[in-house]
Design a protein around this motif. Structure first.
Motif, PDB file in Angstrom:
ATOM      1  N   LEU A 198     -14.137 -34.458   0.827  1.00 42.77           N
ATOM      2  CA  LEU A 198     -15.432 -35.013   1.214  1.00 42.77           C
ATOM      3  C   LEU A 198     -15.814 -34.523   2.611  1.00 42.77           C
ATOM      4  O   LEU A 198     -16.967 -34.159   2.861  1.00 42.77           O
ATOM      5  CB  LEU A 198     -15.381 -36.542   1.183  1.00 42.77           C
ATOM      6  CG  LEU A 198     -16.664 -37.282   1.586  1.00 42.77           C
ATOM      7  CD1 LEU A 198     -17.849 -36.799   0.770  1.00 42.77           C
ATOM      8  CD2 LEU A 198     -16.470 -38.787   1.417  1.00 42.77           C
ATOM      9  N   THR A 199     -14.819 -34.477   3.501  1.00 45.18           N
ATOM     10  CA  THR A 199     -15.072 -33.948   4.841  1.00 45.18           C
ATOM     11  C   THR A 199     -15.543 -32.500   4.759  1.00 45.18           C
ATOM     12  O   THR A 199     -16.503 -32.106   5.426  1.00 45.18           O
ATOM     13  CB  THR A 199     -13.789 -34.027   5.693  1.00 45.18           C
ATOM     14  OG1 THR A 199     -13.482 -35.389   5.944  1.00 45.18           O
ATOM     15  CG2 THR A 199     -13.973 -33.305   7.022  1.00 45.18           C
ATOM     16  N   GLU A 202     -19.102 -32.320   3.540  1.00 45.25           N
ATOM     17  CA  GLU A 202     -20.036 -32.739   4.592  1.00 45.25           C
ATOM     18  C   GLU A 202     -20.214 -31.636   5.633  1.00 45.25           C
ATOM     19  O   GLU A 202     -21.324 -31.403   6.122  1.00 45.25           O
ATOM     20  CB  GLU A 202     -19.544 -34.029   5.240  1.00 45.25           C
ATOM     21  CG  GLU A 202     -19.646 -35.239   4.324  1.00 45.25           C
ATOM     22  CD  GLU A 202     -18.895 -36.457   4.858  1.00 45.25           C
ATOM     23  OE1 GLU A 202     -19.126 -37.562   4.321  1.00 45.25           O
ATOM     24  OE2 GLU A 202     -18.077 -36.315   5.788  1.00 45.25           O
ATOM     25  N   HIS A 203     -19.132 -30.953   5.962  1.00 43.28           N
ATOM     26  CA  HIS A 203     -19.225 -29.843   6.908  1.00 43.28           C
ATOM     27  C   HIS A 203     -20.088 -28.710   6.346  1.00 43.28           C
ATOM     28  O   HIS A 203     -20.890 -28.107   7.077  1.00 43.28           O
ATOM     29  CB  HIS A 203     -17.833 -29.324   7.263  1.00 43.28           C
ATOM     30  CG  HIS A 203     -17.105 -30.186   8.243  1.00 43.28           C
ATOM     31  ND1 HIS A 203     -15.873 -29.852   8.783  1.00 43.28           N
ATOM     32  CD2 HIS A 203     -17.434 -31.372   8.815  1.00 43.28           C
ATOM     33  CE1 HIS A 203     -15.482 -30.792   9.631  1.00 43.28           C
ATOM     34  NE2 HIS A 203     -16.402 -31.728   9.654  1.00 43.28           N
ATOM     35  N   GLU A 205     -22.509 -29.047   4.239  1.00 38.54           N
ATOM     36  CA  GLU A 205     -23.889 -29.529   4.280  1.00 38.54           C
ATOM     37  C   GLU A 205     -24.486 -29.367   5.683  1.00 38.54           C
ATOM     38  O   GLU A 205     -25.638 -28.946   5.841  1.00 38.54           O
ATOM     39  CB  GLU A 205     -23.928 -31.009   3.859  1.00 38.54           C
ATOM     40  CG  GLU A 205     -25.323 -31.574   3.736  1.00 38.54           C
ATOM     41  CD  GLU A 205     -25.325 -33.039   3.305  1.00 38.54           C
ATOM     42  OE1 GLU A 205     -26.405 -33.529   2.912  1.00 38.54           O
ATOM     43  OE2 GLU A 205     -24.261 -33.687   3.378  1.00 38.54           O
ATOM     44  N   ILE A 206     -23.689 -29.673   6.698  1.00 38.78           N
ATOM     45  CA  ILE A 206     -24.156 -29.527   8.079  1.00 38.78           C
ATOM     46  C   ILE A 206     -24.454 -28.063   8.388  1.00 38.78           C
ATOM     47  O   ILE A 206     -25.505 -27.726   8.954  1.00 38.78           O
ATOM     48  CB  ILE A 206     -23.103 -30.084   9.058  1.00 38.78           C
ATOM     49  CG1 ILE A 206     -23.014 -31.610   8.932  1.00 38.78           C
ATOM     50  CG2 ILE A 206     -23.445 -29.698  10.495  1.00 38.78           C
ATOM     51  CD1 ILE A 206     -21.797 -32.212   9.625  1.00 38.78           C
ATOM     52  N   ALA A 221     -27.424 -34.987   8.111  1.00 36.10           N
ATOM     53  CA  ALA A 221     -26.097 -34.675   7.580  1.00 36.10           C
ATOM     54  C   ALA A 221     -25.015 -35.065   8.576  1.00 36.10           C
ATOM     55  O   ALA A 221     -23.958 -35.594   8.186  1.00 36.10           O
ATOM     56  CB  ALA A 221     -26.007 -33.178   7.257  1.00 36.10           C
ATOM     57  N   ARG A 224     -24.623 -38.939   8.605  1.00 34.68           N
ATOM     58  CA  ARG A 224     -23.871 -39.402   7.423  1.00 34.68           C
ATOM     59  C   ARG A 224     -22.382 -39.117   7.594  1.00 34.68           C
ATOM     60  O   ARG A 224     -21.534 -39.962   7.285  1.00 34.68           O
ATOM     61  CB  ARG A 224     -24.402 -38.726   6.157  1.00 34.68           C
ATOM     62  CG  ARG A 224     -25.725 -39.251   5.656  1.00 34.68           C
ATOM     63  CD  ARG A 224     -26.023 -38.752   4.245  1.00 34.68           C
ATOM     64  NE  ARG A 224     -26.179 -37.290   4.202  1.00 34.68           N
ATOM     65  CZ  ARG A 224     -27.334 -36.660   4.407  1.00 34.68           C
ATOM     66  NH1 ARG A 224     -28.427 -37.345   4.695  1.00 34.68           N
ATOM     67  NH2 ARG A 224     -27.396 -35.341   4.315  1.00 34.68           N
ATOM     68  N   HIS A 225     -22.082 -37.937   8.075  1.00 39.31           N
ATOM     69  CA  HIS A 225     -20.685 -37.517   8.245  1.00 39.31           C
ATOM     70  C   HIS A 225     -19.962 -38.403   9.261  1.00 39.31           C
ATOM     71  O   HIS A 225     -18.856 -38.908   8.994  1.00 39.31           O
ATOM     72  CB  HIS A 225     -20.654 -36.058   8.693  1.00 39.31           C
ATOM     73  CG  HIS A 225     -19.299 -35.547   9.055  1.00 39.31           C
ATOM     74  ND1 HIS A 225     -18.207 -35.621   8.212  1.00 39.31           N
ATOM     75  CD2 HIS A 225     -18.849 -34.944  10.202  1.00 39.31           C
ATOM     76  CE1 HIS A 225     -17.149 -35.083   8.806  1.00 39.31           C
ATOM     77  NE2 HIS A 225     -17.506 -34.680  10.013  1.00 39.31           N
ATOM     78  N   ARG A 228     -19.560 -42.128   8.150  1.00 37.37           N
ATOM     79  CA  ARG A 228     -18.504 -42.280   7.143  1.00 37.37           C
ATOM     80  C   ARG A 228     -17.122 -42.123   7.773  1.00 37.37           C
ATOM     81  O   ARG A 228     -16.208 -42.903   7.523  1.00 37.37           O
ATOM     82  CB  ARG A 228     -18.731 -41.245   6.031  1.00 37.37           C
ATOM     83  CG  ARG A 228     -17.914 -41.481   4.760  1.00 37.37           C
ATOM     84  CD  ARG A 228     -16.562 -40.833   4.779  1.00 37.37           C
ATOM     85  NE  ARG A 228     -16.617 -39.409   5.120  1.00 37.37           N
ATOM     86  CZ  ARG A 228     -15.550 -38.683   5.380  1.00 37.37           C
ATOM     87  NH1 ARG A 228     -14.338 -39.243   5.386  1.00 37.37           N
ATOM     88  NH2 ARG A 228     -15.654 -37.389   5.700  1.00 37.37           N
ATOM     89  N   SER A 229     -16.955 -41.128   8.639  1.00 33.66           N
ATOM     90  CA  SER A 229     -15.631 -40.849   9.195  1.00 33.66           C
ATOM     91  C   SER A 229     -15.263 -41.785  10.351  1.00 33.66           C
ATOM     92  O   SER A 229     -14.105 -41.807  10.779  1.00 33.66           O
ATOM     93  CB  SER A 229     -15.554 -39.397   9.675  1.00 33.66           C
ATOM     94  OG  SER A 229     -16.483 -39.154  10.711  1.00 33.66           O
TER      95      SER A 229
END
Length: 238
Positions: A198-199, A202-203, A205-206, A221, A224-225, A228-229
C-alpha cells in the motif's frame, strides 16, 4: 529628578568576550570554512586571558556548529548549512519527543502541514530527472520488501528526494530532520499488517501526480499517504 535604573551591572565572563571575538573573526571572514583556528597559546596571548576562557569559548562555538574540535588537532572552522544547523538540535528534539507523547503528535501534524505544501512545489518545479530519481527510489523500496530497515530507509530517501526538488536546502534539511526524529517511533506494524505494498502504491500515486505537474492531485495523494501512515509512529508510553 530622573530615576536611576535598578538593574545591577553584570560583569560578563571572560569566555563570553572571547566567544564574541572569535565568532566575529569567523563571521567577518578573517577565518573561513576549512581554516584552522589559531592555537590556544596564540589566542591566550592575543586576548590576554587564560586557557579555560579560550577552551570554553571554543566549545561554545563547536556547540553551534561553527567549529569542529578533534583531540590532538587544532579546531577547524566549519561552514554552517541548513543541515548542520538542524543537526545541532537533534539531541534536544529526541529528548523532547521521548518525554512528551504530545510532542510526537505535534511533529506528525507539522510533517503533514510541511509536506503537503512541499509536494505542491515539487509538482510545479519537477524536471524529468527528478521524476526518474523518485521512480528509481520506488524500485529500491520495492526490492526491499520483507526487510523492514531497508524498506523504511528507502521510504525516508523518497520523501527527502521530494524535498530536494524545489532546490531549497532549508526544505531538505527540515524534511530530513523531521524524518530522522520520527524514525525512532516507527513500529513493526508496517511489516505485520502487510501495508508495504500500500505504501508503494501511494508513492507511485504521488510521483504520477508530480510527473503530470498536478499540484492539487499531488497534495491530495500526499495527505492520504501521511494520514494513513501516521498510525505507524507510536510513542513508547502508548
Amino acid at each position: 529628578m530622573m530615576s536611576t535604573p535598578s538593574e545591577p551591572i553584570v560583569r560578563r565572563k571572560l569566555s563570553s568576550e572571547v566567544y564574541d571575538r572569535l565568532k566575529s573573526m569567523i563571521t567577518l571572514g578573517d577565518l573561513r570554512p576549512g581554516d584552522q583556528m589559531p592555537s590556544e597559546r596564540e589566542l591566550m596571548e592575543r586576548f590576554g586571558v587564560g586557557r579555560p576562557a579560550i577552551r570554553e569559548a571554543m566549545q561554545a562555538l563547536s556547540n553551534i556548529g561553527l567549529l569542529t574540535i578533534s583531540h590532538g588537532e587544532r579546531a577547524k572552522v566549519m561552514m554552517l548549512t541548513p543541515k548542520s544547523l538542524f543537526g545541532q538540535v537533534d539531541a534536544a528534539a529526541q529528548i523532547m519527543l521521548s518525554t512528551s507523547p504530545d510532542s510526537l503528535s505535534h511533529l506528525k501534524e507539522a510533517r503533514l502541514f510541511f509536506e503537503r505544501g512541499l509536494v505542491q512545489q515539487a509538482a510545479e518545479r519537477a524536471e524529468a530527472a527528478d521524476v526518474a530519481a523518485l521512480r528509481a527510489l520506488i524500485d529500491v523500496q520495492r526490492a526491499a520488501l520483507g526487510d523492514a530497515d531497508a524498506f523504511i530507509a528507502a521510504d525516508m530517501r523518497f520523501h527527502t528526494r521530494i524535498a530536494a526538488i524545489p532546490r531549497n536546502p532549508i526544505f531538505e534539511a527540515v524534511a530530513e530532520a523531521m524524518l530522522g526524529w520520527l524514525k525512532t517511533y516507527h513500529t513493526e506494524m508496517l511489516i505485520w499488517t502487510g501495508k508495504e505494498n500500500l505504501t508503494l502504491a501511494e508513492h507511485v500515486e504521488i510521483v504520477d501526480a508530480i510527473a503530470a505537474g498536478d499540484a492539487v492531485a499531488a497534495e491530495a495523494a500526499m495527505v492520504r499517504h501521511l494520514q494513513r501512515s501516521s498510525a505507524l509512529y507510536v510513542h513508547q508510553s502508548a
